[in-house]
Design a protein around this motif. Sequence first.
Motif, mmCIF file in Angstrom:
data_model
loop_
_atom_site.group_PDB
_atom_site.id
_atom_site.type_symbol
_atom_site.label_atom_id
_atom_site.label_comp_id
_atom_site.label_asym_id
_atom_site.label_seq_id
_atom_site.Cartn_x
_atom_site.Cartn_y
_atom_site.Cartn_z
ATOM 1 N N ASP A 4 -3.834 -6.360 8.247
ATOM 2 C CA ASP A 4 -4.724 -5.857 7.077
ATOM 3 C C ASP A 4 -3.981 -4.628 6.290
ATOM 4 O OD1 ASP A 4 -6.912 -5.075 5.393
ATOM 5 O OD2 ASP A 4 -8.317 -4.398 6.855
ATOM 6 N N THR A 5 -3.912 -4.989 5.065
ATOM 7 C CA THR A 5 -3.118 -4.119 4.406
ATOM 8 C C THR A 5 -4.060 -3.094 3.397
ATOM 9 O OG1 THR A 5 -2.917 -5.627 2.525
ATOM 10 C CG2 THR A 5 -1.147 -5.493 3.971
ATOM 11 N N LYS A 6 -5.367 -3.285 3.375
ATOM 12 C CA LYS A 6 -6.436 -2.439 2.665
ATOM 13 C C LYS A 6 -6.420 -1.083 3.132
ATOM 14 C CE LYS A 6 -10.456 -4.003 1.862
ATOM 15 N NZ LYS A 6 -12.001 -4.208 1.749
ATOM 16 N N PRO A 7 -6.283 -0.755 4.419
ATOM 17 C CA PRO A 7 -6.183 0.662 4.760
ATOM 18 C C PRO A 7 -4.786 1.550 4.354
ATOM 19 C CG PRO A 7 -6.688 -0.864 6.529
ATOM 20 C CD PRO A 7 -6.522 -1.522 5.542
ATOM 21 N N ILE A 8 -3.757 0.737 4.246
ATOM 22 C CA ILE A 8 -2.329 1.194 3.781
ATOM 23 C C ILE A 8 -2.617 1.381 2.313
ATOM 24 C CG2 ILE A 8 0.000 0.731 3.673
ATOM 25 C CD1 ILE A 8 -0.111 -1.098 5.797
ATOM 26 N N ALA A 9 -3.071 0.568 1.503
ATOM 27 C CA ALA A 9 -3.316 0.968 0.056
ATOM 28 C C ALA A 9 -4.465 1.841 -0.279
ATOM 29 C CB ALA A 9 -4.083 -0.574 -0.466
ATOM 30 N N LYS A 10 -5.261 1.978 0.526
ATOM 31 C CA LYS A 10 -6.140 3.204 0.161
ATOM 32 C C LYS A 10 -5.331 4.434 0.736
ATOM 33 C CE LYS A 10 -10.608 0.967 0.236
ATOM 34 N NZ LYS A 10 -11.957 0.864 1.028
ATOM 35 N N ALA A 11 -4.559 4.398 1.663
ATOM 36 C CA ALA A 11 -3.809 5.634 2.194
ATOM 37 C C ALA A 11 -2.942 5.914 1.079
ATOM 38 C CB ALA A 11 -3.292 5.254 3.322
ATOM 39 N N LEU A 12 -1.975 5.273 0.539
ATOM 40 C CA LEU A 12 -1.351 5.403 -0.500
ATOM 41 C C LEU A 12 -2.055 6.035 -1.638
ATOM 42 C CD1 LEU A 12 0.989 2.024 -0.940
ATOM 43 C CD2 LEU A 12 1.606 4.388 -0.717
ATOM 44 N N LEU A 57 -8.748 -12.683 -2.193
ATOM 45 C CA LEU A 57 -8.011 -11.774 -2.984
ATOM 46 C C LEU A 57 -7.261 -12.495 -3.986
ATOM 47 C CD1 LEU A 57 -8.196 -8.933 -3.756
ATOM 48 C CD2 LEU A 57 -6.450 -8.604 -2.133
ATOM 49 N N ARG A 58 -6.215 -13.297 -3.538
ATOM 50 C CA ARG A 58 -5.551 -14.153 -4.372
ATOM 51 C C ARG A 58 -6.073 -14.963 -5.449
ATOM 52 N NH1 ARG A 58 -2.734 -16.704 -0.561
ATOM 53 N NH2 ARG A 58 -3.907 -18.612 -0.748
ATOM 54 N N ALA A 59 -7.249 -15.551 -5.044
ATOM 55 C CA ALA A 59 -8.042 -16.298 -5.865
ATOM 56 C C ALA A 59 -8.614 -15.533 -7.011
ATOM 57 C CB ALA A 59 -9.600 -17.099 -5.138
ATOM 58 N N LEU A 86 -9.787 -6.570 -10.494
ATOM 59 C CA LEU A 86 -9.254 -5.980 -9.473
ATOM 60 C C LEU A 86 -9.271 -4.551 -9.591
ATOM 61 C CD1 LEU A 86 -6.416 -8.320 -8.066
ATOM 62 C CD2 LEU A 86 -9.077 -8.569 -7.478
ATOM 63 N N GLN A 87 -9.616 -3.998 -8.538
ATOM 64 C CA GLN A 87 -9.690 -2.365 -8.308
ATOM 65 C C GLN A 87 -8.077 -2.001 -7.870
ATOM 66 O OE1 GLN A 87 -12.852 -0.196 -6.446
ATOM 67 N NE2 GLN A 87 -13.943 -2.288 -6.288
ATOM 68 N N ASP A 88 -7.893 -0.799 -8.270
ATOM 69 C CA ASP A 88 -6.432 -0.291 -8.089
ATOM 70 C C ASP A 88 -5.967 -0.674 -6.507
ATOM 71 O OD1 ASP A 88 -6.185 0.606 -10.636
ATOM 72 O OD2 ASP A 88 -6.289 2.776 -10.434
ATOM 73 N N HIS A 89 -6.866 -0.380 -5.571
ATOM 74 C CA HIS A 89 -6.585 -0.407 -4.009
ATOM 75 C C HIS A 89 -6.385 -1.838 -3.940
ATOM 76 C CE1 HIS A 89 -10.789 -1.355 -3.361
ATOM 77 N NE2 HIS A 89 -10.298 -1.859 -2.549
ATOM 78 N N GLU A 90 -6.993 -2.703 -4.633
ATOM 79 C CA GLU A 90 -6.922 -4.132 -4.344
ATOM 80 C C GLU A 90 -5.490 -4.762 -4.787
ATOM 81 O OE1 GLU A 90 -11.583 -5.987 -4.429
ATOM 82 O OE2 GLU A 90 -10.654 -5.283 -6.279
ATOM 83 N N LEU A 91 -5.095 -4.467 -6.037
ATOM 84 C CA LEU A 91 -3.884 -4.477 -6.568
ATOM 85 C C LEU A 91 -2.772 -4.331 -5.569
ATOM 86 C CD1 LEU A 91 -4.277 -3.571 -10.444
ATOM 87 C CD2 LEU A 91 -4.147 -5.940 -9.443
ATOM 88 N N ILE A 92 -2.780 -2.955 -5.023
ATOM 89 C CA ILE A 92 -1.805 -2.606 -4.173
ATOM 90 C C ILE A 92 -1.873 -3.411 -2.882
ATOM 91 C CG2 ILE A 92 -0.878 -0.539 -2.883
ATOM 92 C CD1 ILE A 92 -1.614 1.307 -5.123
ATOM 93 N N GLU A 93 -3.243 -3.534 -2.519
ATOM 94 C CA GLU A 93 -3.224 -4.216 -1.224
ATOM 95 C C GLU A 93 -2.724 -5.760 -1.079
ATOM 96 O OE1 GLU A 93 -7.105 -6.411 1.181
ATOM 97 O OE2 GLU A 93 -7.430 -4.952 -0.400
ATOM 98 N N TYR A 94 -2.822 -6.407 -2.278
ATOM 99 C CA TYR A 94 -2.180 -7.828 -2.341
ATOM 100 C C TYR A 94 -0.664 -7.728 -2.330
ATOM 101 C CZ TYR A 94 -1.812 -12.750 -3.065
ATOM 102 O OH TYR A 94 -1.473 -14.059 -2.762
ATOM 103 N N LEU A 95 -0.336 -6.656 -3.129
ATOM 104 C CA LEU A 95 1.212 -6.418 -3.398
ATOM 105 C C LEU A 95 1.853 -6.259 -2.086
ATOM 106 C CD1 LEU A 95 3.738 -6.082 -5.312
ATOM 107 C CD2 LEU A 95 3.022 -3.817 -5.599
ATOM 108 N N LEU A 96 1.142 -5.360 -1.207
ATOM 109 C CA LEU A 96 1.658 -4.927 0.286
ATOM 110 C C LEU A 96 1.622 -6.348 1.089
ATOM 111 C CD1 LEU A 96 0.269 -1.617 0.746
ATOM 112 C CD2 LEU A 96 2.504 -2.163 0.213
ATOM 113 N N ALA A 97 0.247 -7.171 0.869
ATOM 114 C CA ALA A 97 0.420 -8.599 1.513
ATOM 115 C C ALA A 97 1.701 -9.577 1.367
ATOM 116 C CB ALA A 97 -0.713 -8.912 1.120
ATOM 117 N N LEU A 98 2.304 -9.507 0.377
ATOM 118 C CA LEU A 98 3.428 -10.021 0.202
ATOM 119 C C LEU A 98 4.633 -9.811 0.863
ATOM 120 C CD1 LEU A 98 3.424 -10.337 -3.720
ATOM 121 C CD2 LEU A 98 2.440 -11.852 -2.241
#
Length: 233
Positions: free
Chosen positions: A51-59, A22-24, A33-45
């Motif tokens: 896994d932050t993908k479920p949290i991003a999609k829940a948001l 995802l970082r690459a 990147l899709q919206d959930h991917e942007l939030i997913e990587y932001l949360l990963a920081l």
Amino acid sequence: MSDPPSREDQRLLDAVGHRERLRARLLEDAEGLQDHELIEYLLALAIRRGDTKPIAKALLREFGGIGAALGADPAELRRVKGLGDMSIAALKIAHAAAIRLVRARVAEQPVLANWQTLADYLHADMAHDAVERFRVLHLNTKNMLVRDEVMSRGTIDEAAVHVREVIKRALDIGSAALILVHNHPSGDPSPSQADIRITRAIIDAGKPLGIQVHDHVIVGRNGQVSLRAKGVI
């Protein structure tokens, strides 16, 4: 021969590999990147393991979009399972950075010639507020933005606005013109009779002092309304 990784170790390895991919992609083509991917990587920081993908999609499900998620009140964000202070702070700093970027664009040229940028800025900053805010944009004789101030914060449906305070502040700053702005937390930007009355009162108070009111913009999740464009002022 080493033992195969446990299920938990394998899950962590998979998560690390996913984050690296995802970082690459982010560095190569952030727009892709899709919206959930942007939030997913932001949360990963902020969330170093897991896994932050479920949290991003829940948001996105909870708030209906990336703008609403980033602009949500911290108390509302805490209702989403998996979010803590660090991850909420990551979301809020991304939102603050986005607001400042658009605000800088607004300040670069005359506001009346840059109306769409102004509209984008106001929507990003106010559309998802849980309480009503009344702000005044102060302009100089060239219609350049010189000051952007929130003058009152209200309850869920009301902000106290005092005509005298608006005009006094304009005189203190030396404003040539004003744009009034407030949000409707209900989401519907349709003006009320009270909105129209306070606008006309500020116009009447400013006129003999050479202070023009260009517009009153009402912001809601469902759009924006210009009282001047509607012909009510």
